[in-house]
Design a protein around this motif. Structure first.
Motif, PDB file in Angstrom:
ATOM      1  N   ASP A 197      43.313  35.400  44.491  1.00 20.45           N
ATOM      2  CA  ASP A 197      42.572  36.264  43.593  1.00 20.45           C
ATOM      3  C   ASP A 197      41.095  36.079  43.951  1.00 20.45           C
ATOM      4  N   GLU A 257      42.383  40.966  45.644  1.00 22.31           N
ATOM      5  CA  GLU A 257      42.963  39.870  46.408  1.00 22.31           C
ATOM      6  C   GLU A 257      42.257  39.781  47.750  1.00 22.31           C
ATOM      7  N   ARG A 281      46.318  42.735  43.877  1.00 22.24           N
ATOM      8  CA  ARG A 281      47.537  42.055  43.450  1.00 22.24           C
ATOM      9  C   ARG A 281      47.771  42.388  41.988  1.00 22.24           C
TER      10      ARG A 281
END
Length: 172
Positions: free
Chosen positions: A130, A164, A153
Motif C-alpha cells: 500500500d 499500490e 489494490r
C-alpha cells in the motif's frame, strides 16, 4: 529442514507451534491494516494458516515458503516467498510492532532473497505494498528492489481501494 542464519536472526519454516507468538501480530488489525489478507483474527483461521504453511514446506513444489524470523528463540515476524510463475516469486513480510525500525525485516528479507537465488529457479522477485506503508517500501529499496509501477489494490475485508506500489528485483 531449511534454516537460514544471519548476523542477528534465525529463519526457519513457520510451524503450528508458533501459534501463540504468531497470533500477537497476525491478528492485530492496526499492525496489518496495509496487508491484503490479514488480520487473521479467528483461532481456526490462524491454526489453518499455520498448518498449511507447515505442509507447504513438505510438498514437492511449494507454492509458498513461510519463514519464521526469530531472535534468541523469540518470534519477531515472518517473511513469505510465494510462487507467481515458474520464473517469478513474490516476497512479503510481517513483523511485530516492537520489532519495527531495527532492520530485522531488511536483514531477514535479504537472507530469503539469497536463499531464493541459490535454491529456486526464479529469475525475478516482486513485492508490493500500500502506498501509505512507507516502512515496507523502504525495506524493498534496502534489499535492492527497484520501483516498477503504481497500481491499485482492494482490501477483501473492507472493499477499500488504495494505491499500490510494486517493486522488482532481477535474480539471475
Amino acid at each position: 529442514m531449511t534454516i537460514l542464519q544471519t548476523e542477528r536472526l534465525l529463519l526457519r519454516p513457520l510451524a503450528p507451534t508458533d501459534f501463540a507468538a504468531f497470533r500477537t501480530f497476525a491478528a492485530d488489525g492496526e499492525l496489518t491494516k496495509y496487508m491484503l489478507f490479514y488480520p487473521l483474527e479467528q483461532e481456526a483461521e490462524l491454526h489453518t494458516f499455520l498448518q498449511n504453511a507447515a505442509q507447504a514446506w513438505n510438498s514437492l513444489f511449494p507454492q509458498t515458503y513461510e519463514f519464521a524470523v526469530l531472535r534468541k528463540a523469540e518470534l519477531l515476524g515472518t517473511v513469505t516467498l510465494e510462487y507467481m510463475t515458474p520464473e517469478q516469486g513474490m516476497l512479503g513480510w510481517l513483523f511485530r510492532a516492537d520489532a519495527h525500525g531495527k532492520g530485522y525485516a531488511t536483514e531477514a528479507a535479504k537472507a530469503v532473497v539469497e536463499w531464493c537465488r541459490e535454491k529456486l529457479p526464479y529469475r525475478t522477485l516482486v513485492a508490493c505494498c500500500d502506498a501509505r506503508n512507507a516502512a515496507s517500501e523502504r525495506v524493498m529499496q534496502r534489499i535492492g528492489m527497484h520501483f516498477s509501477e503504481t497500481g491499485s489494490r482492494t482490501y477483501p475485508q473492507t472493499g477499500e481501494t488504495a494505491e499500490e506500489r510494486t517493486y522488482i528485483m532481477t535474480l539471475k
